[in-house]
Design a protein around this motif. Structure first.
Motif, PDB file in Angstrom:
ATOM      1  N   PRO A 151       5.974  46.261  20.525  1.00 29.37           N
ATOM      2  CA  PRO A 151       5.943  47.337  20.547  1.00 29.37           C
ATOM      3  C   PRO A 151       4.978  48.159  19.550  1.00 29.37           C
ATOM      4  O   PRO A 151       4.289  49.099  19.766  1.00 29.37           O
ATOM      5  CB  PRO A 151       7.360  48.055  20.048  1.00 29.37           C
ATOM      6  N   LEU A 152       4.856  47.464  18.421  1.00 28.53           N
ATOM      7  CA  LEU A 152       3.827  47.870  17.482  1.00 28.53           C
ATOM      8  C   LEU A 152       2.464  47.860  17.828  1.00 28.53           C
ATOM      9  O   LEU A 152       1.807  48.772  17.574  1.00 28.53           O
ATOM     10  CB  LEU A 152       3.983  47.201  16.129  1.00 28.53           C
ATOM     11  N   GLN A 153       2.180  46.903  18.500  1.00 33.91           N
ATOM     12  CA  GLN A 153       0.514  46.570  19.004  1.00 33.91           C
ATOM     13  C   GLN A 153       0.467  47.720  20.152  1.00 33.91           C
ATOM     14  O   GLN A 153      -0.552  48.177  20.354  1.00 33.91           O
ATOM     15  CB  GLN A 153       0.804  45.063  19.566  1.00 33.91           C
ATOM     16  N   ARG A 154       1.484  47.925  20.954  1.00 36.29           N
ATOM     17  CA  ARG A 154       1.286  48.805  21.921  1.00 36.29           C
ATOM     18  C   ARG A 154       1.034  50.254  21.648  1.00 36.29           C
ATOM     19  O   ARG A 154       0.113  51.091  22.332  1.00 36.29           O
ATOM     20  CB  ARG A 154       2.335  49.023  23.021  1.00 36.29           C
ATOM     21  N   PHE A 155       1.836  50.582  20.546  1.00 36.72           N
ATOM     22  CA  PHE A 155       1.664  51.802  19.867  1.00 36.72           C
ATOM     23  C   PHE A 155       0.147  52.041  19.196  1.00 36.72           C
ATOM     24  O   PHE A 155      -0.239  53.011  19.417  1.00 36.72           O
ATOM     25  CB  PHE A 155       2.613  51.959  18.772  1.00 36.72           C
ATOM     26  N   GLY A 156      -0.289  50.866  18.581  1.00 33.37           N
ATOM     27  CA  GLY A 156      -1.449  50.830  17.946  1.00 33.37           C
ATOM     28  C   GLY A 156      -2.841  50.898  18.975  1.00 33.37           C
ATOM     29  O   GLY A 156      -3.467  51.752  18.780  1.00 33.37           O
ATOM     30  N   ARG A 198      -5.501  54.081  19.302  1.00 30.54           N
ATOM     31  CA  ARG A 198      -6.853  53.693  19.378  1.00 30.54           C
ATOM     32  C   ARG A 198      -7.395  54.313  20.809  1.00 30.54           C
ATOM     33  O   ARG A 198      -8.571  55.042  20.772  1.00 30.54           O
ATOM     34  CB  ARG A 198      -7.027  52.129  19.489  1.00 30.54           C
ATOM     35  N   ARG A 199      -6.861  54.218  22.068  1.00 31.79           N
ATOM     36  CA  ARG A 199      -7.049  54.723  23.185  1.00 31.79           C
ATOM     37  C   ARG A 199      -7.350  56.334  23.054  1.00 31.79           C
ATOM     38  O   ARG A 199      -8.510  56.720  23.345  1.00 31.79           O
ATOM     39  CB  ARG A 199      -6.250  54.482  24.203  1.00 31.79           C
ATOM     40  N   VAL A 200      -6.468  56.848  22.510  1.00 35.08           N
ATOM     41  CA  VAL A 200      -6.509  58.220  22.224  1.00 35.08           C
ATOM     42  C   VAL A 200      -7.598  58.846  21.102  1.00 35.08           C
ATOM     43  O   VAL A 200      -8.537  59.783  21.528  1.00 35.08           O
ATOM     44  CB  VAL A 200      -5.308  59.037  22.030  1.00 35.08           C
ATOM     45  N   ARG A 201      -7.674  58.106  20.116  1.00 37.54           N
ATOM     46  CA  ARG A 201      -8.954  58.413  19.191  1.00 37.54           C
ATOM     47  C   ARG A 201     -10.029  58.108  19.578  1.00 37.54           C
ATOM     48  O   ARG A 201     -10.790  58.983  19.512  1.00 37.54           O
ATOM     49  CB  ARG A 201      -8.666  57.614  17.829  1.00 37.54           C
ATOM     50  N   THR A 242      -4.774  62.712   9.158  1.00 36.33           N
ATOM     51  CA  THR A 242      -3.248  62.423   8.807  1.00 36.33           C
ATOM     52  C   THR A 242      -3.053  62.183   7.458  1.00 36.33           C
ATOM     53  O   THR A 242      -1.674  61.948   7.178  1.00 36.33           O
ATOM     54  CB  THR A 242      -3.091  61.125   9.742  1.00 36.33           C
ATOM     55  N   GLY A 243      -3.958  61.910   6.699  1.00 42.00           N
ATOM     56  CA  GLY A 243      -3.687  61.731   5.106  1.00 42.00           C
ATOM     57  C   GLY A 243      -3.347  60.467   4.760  1.00 42.00           C
ATOM     58  O   GLY A 243      -2.833  59.934   3.847  1.00 42.00           O
ATOM     59  N   TYR A 244      -4.140  59.497   5.546  1.00 41.60           N
ATOM     60  CA  TYR A 244      -3.865  58.012   5.161  1.00 41.60           C
ATOM     61  C   TYR A 244      -5.352  57.457   5.219  1.00 41.60           C
ATOM     62  O   TYR A 244      -6.534  58.021   5.587  1.00 41.60           O
ATOM     63  CB  TYR A 244      -3.329  57.318   6.438  1.00 41.60           C
ATOM     64  N   SER A 245      -5.527  56.303   4.697  1.00 49.11           N
ATOM     65  CA  SER A 245      -7.010  55.798   4.705  1.00 49.11           C
ATOM     66  C   SER A 245      -7.352  55.140   5.797  1.00 49.11           C
ATOM     67  O   SER A 245      -6.501  55.002   6.863  1.00 49.11           O
ATOM     68  CB  SER A 245      -6.889  54.718   3.730  1.00 49.11           C
ATOM     69  N   HIS A 246      -8.580  54.995   5.877  1.00 51.54           N
ATOM     70  CA  HIS A 246      -9.298  54.238   6.936  1.00 51.54           C
ATOM     71  C   HIS A 246      -8.523  52.896   7.212  1.00 51.54           C
ATOM     72  O   HIS A 246      -8.400  52.560   8.333  1.00 51.54           O
ATOM     73  CB  HIS A 246     -10.768  54.046   6.740  1.00 51.54           C
ATOM     74  N   ALA A 247      -8.340  52.214   6.351  1.00 56.43           N
ATOM     75  CA  ALA A 247      -7.669  51.036   6.285  1.00 56.43           C
ATOM     76  C   ALA A 247      -6.415  50.699   6.920  1.00 56.43           C
ATOM     77  O   ALA A 247      -5.905  50.195   7.804  1.00 56.43           O
ATOM     78  CB  ALA A 247      -7.751  50.102   4.923  1.00 56.43           C
ATOM     79  N   TYR A 248      -5.498  52.089   6.704  1.00 56.56           N
ATOM     80  CA  TYR A 248      -4.293  52.268   7.150  1.00 56.56           C
ATOM     81  C   TYR A 248      -4.189  52.135   8.678  1.00 56.56           C
ATOM     82  O   TYR A 248      -3.620  51.731   9.470  1.00 56.56           O
ATOM     83  CB  TYR A 248      -3.535  53.330   6.494  1.00 56.56           C
ATOM     84  N   VAL A 249      -5.277  53.208   9.008  1.00 61.72           N
ATOM     85  CA  VAL A 249      -5.334  53.446  10.402  1.00 61.72           C
ATOM     86  C   VAL A 249      -5.691  52.107  11.299  1.00 61.72           C
ATOM     87  O   VAL A 249      -5.311  51.908  12.375  1.00 61.72           O
ATOM     88  CB  VAL A 249      -6.513  54.489  10.735  1.00 61.72           C
ATOM     89  N   SER A 250      -6.714  51.460  10.768  1.00 61.83           N
ATOM     90  CA  SER A 250      -7.152  50.209  11.236  1.00 61.83           C
ATOM     91  C   SER A 250      -5.792  49.314  11.335  1.00 61.83           C
ATOM     92  O   SER A 250      -5.744  48.351  12.389  1.00 61.83           O
ATOM     93  CB  SER A 250      -8.145  49.528  10.373  1.00 61.83           C
ATOM     94  N   MET A 251      -4.902  49.256  10.407  1.00 62.45           N
ATOM     95  CA  MET A 251      -3.948  48.060  10.513  1.00 62.45           C
ATOM     96  C   MET A 251      -2.995  48.669  11.775  1.00 62.45           C
ATOM     97  O   MET A 251      -2.269  47.933  12.321  1.00 62.45           O
ATOM     98  CB  MET A 251      -3.015  48.083   9.125  1.00 62.45           C
TER      99      MET A 251
END
Length: 274
Positions: free
Chosen positions: A12-17, A21-24, A38-47
């Motif tokens: 589920p976490l991978q599907r959410f991620g 990514r697809r919508v982004r 969203t108020g987060y870092s580039h690294a957080y979005v990547s993870m």
């Protein structure tokens, strides 16, 4: 025999991620731009996109605002969260997020809201011996999300009483226990957290009480939550809740003081580290 697609094999976490990514990419946004929105870092979005961390509800809501998806990602995250908890636990979970004060008494395991990742993983592995590694990790991520309430600008006041058995029962190994005790000690630095230990030497009336949690709200009636092997139950009758509050007062009176509790935890931590 039908073959599964790569997306069907994702947790589920991978599907959410992957959906983030697809919508982004469809909105022609970079990870940095989404992080800023969203108020987060580039690294957080990547993870998050890689399925390596459980996205926060704040991030999911930020994605909906940035993408204009009208609550889509918030709903997805909620379903993931609820899907990794027993159905009977979800009503409690929803109330826990809204509580202004939480009183918890645990008798054999550290209360879930303040478990470390390693401790929770050991608990779920023991409780679900036939679960896949991915299934265990999903449950761990869902449990850790409960700690988000403690990181709010106005967190609930959390009072935890742990029976000494919670601290001496080896969950995982000594390293896991040491990490758990260190985390508990770090929480005591917050003015919104109190911790007491119910020692083995306490009298029987105080130690024979079953584990329970009381949730208090600014504008709603107080709720009692109890749990057995077959599920949990919410109680809102004034008489039942009042009896639980009396029990909690008795527990606090018989437990070690916060300072003495910290001393015991520090002593046990030295044992586990040794």
């Amino acid at each position: 025999m039908e073959e599964t697609t790569p997306s069907e094999r994702l947790n589920p976490l991978q599907r959410f991620g992957l959906d983030v990514r697809r919508v982004r990419l469809g909105r022609r946004l970079t990870q940095k731009q989404l992080g800023t929105a969203t108020g987060y870092s580039h690294a957080y979005v990547s993870m998050v996109e890689a399925g390596k961390v459980m996205a926060s509800m704040k991030f999911a809501k930020g994605c909906d605002l940035a993408f204009g998806t009208n609550g889509l990602f918030e709903g997805m995250l909620t379903r993931i969260d609820e899907g990794d908890h027993p159905s009977w636990f979800v009503p409690y979970l929803n109330l826990e997020r809204e509580a202004s004060k939480i009183l918890s008494y645990a008798t054999n395991l550290v209360t879930g809201m303040v478990q470390t990742e390693e401790y929770a993983r050991a608990v779920f592995r023991a409780a679900n011996p036939h679960a896949t590694p991915e299934g265990v990790e999903d449950k761990v991520a869902a449990r850790l999300r409960r700690r988000e309430a403690l990181e709010r600008d106005k967190p609930p006041f959390l009072w935890v009483i742990l029976h000494e058995a919670c601290l001496r029962t080896i969950v995982g190994d000594y390293e896991v226990m040491a990490g758990q005790l260190e985390y508990l000690l770090s929480l005591t630095e917050s003015p919104d957290f109190r911790l007491q230990v119910m020692p083995f030497s306490a009298s029987i009336p105080a130690t024979s009480t079953m584990p329970f949690i009381v949730l208090r709200f600014p504008d709603s009636p107080t709720v009692l939550y109890t749990e057995t092997r077959v599920g949990g139950r919410m109680h809102d009758s004034a008489q039942t809740v009042e009896a639980a509050l009396d029990d909690y007062d008795l527990l606090r009176a018989h437990a070690l003081s916060p300072d003495h509790s910290l001393n015991l935890i520090k002593s046990l931590l030295k044992e586990y580290r040794a």
